[in-house]
Design an enzyme around this catalytic site. Structure first.
Site, PDB file in Angstrom:
ATOM      1  N   GLY A  46       0.839  -1.197   0.000  1.00 57.03           N
ATOM      2  CA  GLY A  46       0.000   0.000   0.000  1.00 57.03           C
ATOM      3  C   GLY A  46       0.870   1.240   0.000  1.00 57.03           C
ATOM      4  O   GLY A  46       2.050   1.175   0.369  1.00 57.03           O
ATOM      5  N   GLN A  51       3.077   9.919   1.641  1.00 60.28           N
ATOM      6  CA  GLN A  51       4.422   9.347   1.718  1.00 60.28           C
ATOM      7  C   GLN A  51       5.345   9.821   0.599  1.00 60.28           C
ATOM      8  O   GLN A  51       6.557   9.712   0.712  1.00 60.28           O
ATOM      9  CB  GLN A  51       4.345   7.809   1.704  1.00 60.28           C
ATOM     10  N   CYS A  91       6.061  -0.231   7.547  1.00 64.11           N
ATOM     11  CA  CYS A  91       5.713   0.966   6.790  1.00 64.11           C
ATOM     12  C   CYS A  91       6.915   1.386   5.959  1.00 64.11           C
ATOM     13  O   CYS A  91       8.040   1.419   6.466  1.00 64.11           O
ATOM     14  CB  CYS A  91       5.315   2.088   7.750  1.00 64.11           C
ATOM     15  N   LEU A  92       6.672   1.717   4.704  1.00 65.98           N
ATOM     16  CA  LEU A  92       7.763   2.140   3.818  1.00 65.98           C
ATOM     17  C   LEU A  92       8.410   3.434   4.321  1.00 65.98           C
ATOM     18  O   LEU A  92       9.560   3.711   3.967  1.00 65.98           O
ATOM     19  CB  LEU A  92       7.234   2.326   2.392  1.00 65.98           C
ATOM     20  N   HIS A 133      -4.274   1.683   7.980  1.00 66.16           N
ATOM     21  CA  HIS A 133      -2.890   2.191   7.970  1.00 66.16           C
ATOM     22  C   HIS A 133      -2.752   3.351   6.970  1.00 66.16           C
ATOM     23  O   HIS A 133      -2.142   4.375   7.287  1.00 66.16           O
ATOM     24  CB  HIS A 133      -1.971   1.011   7.618  1.00 66.16           C
ATOM     25  N   GLU A 134      -3.346   3.193   5.783  1.00 71.68           N
ATOM     26  CA  GLU A 134      -3.200   4.223   4.738  1.00 71.68           C
ATOM     27  C   GLU A 134      -4.014   5.478   5.059  1.00 71.68           C
ATOM     28  O   GLU A 134      -3.555   6.594   4.816  1.00 71.68           O
ATOM     29  CB  GLU A 134      -3.612   3.670   3.361  1.00 71.68           C
ATOM     30  N   HIS A 137      -2.138   7.603   7.341  1.00 74.25           N
ATOM     31  CA  HIS A 137      -1.129   8.444   6.652  1.00 74.25           C
ATOM     32  C   HIS A 137      -1.765   9.745   6.159  1.00 74.25           C
ATOM     33  O   HIS A 137      -1.177  10.821   6.300  1.00 74.25           O
ATOM     34  CB  HIS A 137      -0.545   7.720   5.443  1.00 74.25           C
TER      35      HIS A 137
HETATM   36  O1  GNR Z   1       3.972  -2.689   2.614  1.00 72.50           O
HETATM   37  C1  GNR Z   1       3.333  -2.512   3.645  1.00 72.50           C
HETATM   38  N1  GNR Z   1       3.002  -3.596   4.401  1.00 72.50           N
HETATM   39  C2  GNR Z   1       2.119  -3.535   5.467  1.00 72.50           C
HETATM   40  C3  GNR Z   1       2.044  -4.632   6.306  1.00 72.50           C
HETATM   41  C4  GNR Z   1       1.172  -4.647   7.376  1.00 72.50           C
HETATM   42  C5  GNR Z   1       0.342  -3.568   7.597  1.00 72.50           C
HETATM   43  C6  GNR Z   1       0.402  -2.464   6.776  1.00 72.50           C
HETATM   44  C7  GNR Z   1       1.278  -2.442   5.709  1.00 72.50           C
HETATM   45  S1  GNR Z   1       1.325  -1.068   4.658  1.00 72.50           S
HETATM   46  C8  GNR Z   1       2.980  -1.152   4.080  1.00 72.50           C
HETATM   47  C9  GNR Z   1       3.251  -0.099   3.014  1.00 72.50           C
HETATM   48  C10 GNR Z   1       3.069   1.274   3.618  1.00 72.50           C
HETATM   49  O2  GNR Z   1       3.860   1.813   4.335  1.00 72.50           O
HETATM   50  N2  GNR Z   1       1.939   1.885   3.358  1.00 72.50           N
HETATM   51  O3  GNR Z   1       1.685   3.093   3.886  1.00 72.50           O
HETATM   52 NI    NI Z   2       2.849   3.176   5.741  1.00 73.73          NI
END
Ligand code: GNR
Ligand code: NI
Length: 169
Positions: A46, A51, A91-92, A133-134, A137
């Protein structure tokens, strides 16, 4: 199509609250293309526009290994959610750190797709976690905000050190 740079914690730009998209036009579709390129290259499942330092409410996701199910969520809203679960997240924007995060187990989401069509989705599992999660952000939140101050401080120190070494390399 282009790969964009991903901001890393503790970059203050990750705390920006993104603005809703008014019209889904070719500029937004170009942004979506770049976000997929960036997410797939990373690689991640995601990516929120925040980001890559674009503060509009756009999210892309693909939970498959073979990149076969790209999903676009513009102006995503959680209409309802329930249950609770806890699973490991990464998270990236927080490279190399993984921890358990409390989340709702299921969500009912409304969003607009890349064609400007509104859709709704009820889901659970990893997709539900990823959407939460997104959307965080887009609201300037990170998964480490759910952890203790001590853990957050450790992560911050580690990433600050990495950034210093990277910039003097
Ligand atoms: O790649 C991602 N893996 C992930 C694993 C578990 C819960 C959420 C994520 S999102 C993350 C990519 C990212 O940072 N998206 O904002
Ligand atoms: Ni993230």
């Amino acid at each position: 199509m282009a790969i964009r740079d991903i901001l890393s914690y503790p970059d203050p730009r990750l705390r920006t609250v993104a603005k809703p998209v008014n019209t889904v036009d070719d500029v937004i579709r170009g942004l979506v293309d770049d976000m997929f390129d960036t997410m797939y290259e990373a690689p991640g499942i995601g990516l929120a526009a925040t980001q890559i330092d674009v503060h509009q409410r756009v999210v892309v996701m693909d939970l498959t290994e073979d990149r076969s199910e790209p999903q676009v969520f513009i102006n995503p809203e959680i209409l309802d959610s329930g249950g609770s679960c806890k699973g490991q997240e990464g998270c990236l924007s927080i490279p190399g750190y993984y921890d358990d995060v409390p989340r709702a187990e299921w969500v009912h989401v409304r969003a607009v797709d890349q064609h400007g069509r509104t859709f709704e989705l009820e889901t659970d599992g990893l997709l539900a976690v990823c959407i939460q999660h997104e959307i965080d952000h887009l609201d300037g939140k990170l998964f480490i905000d759910y952890l203790s101050e001590l853990k957050r401080k450790r992560v911050r120190k580690k990433l600050e050190k990495q950034a210093r070494h990277a910039s003097t390399a």
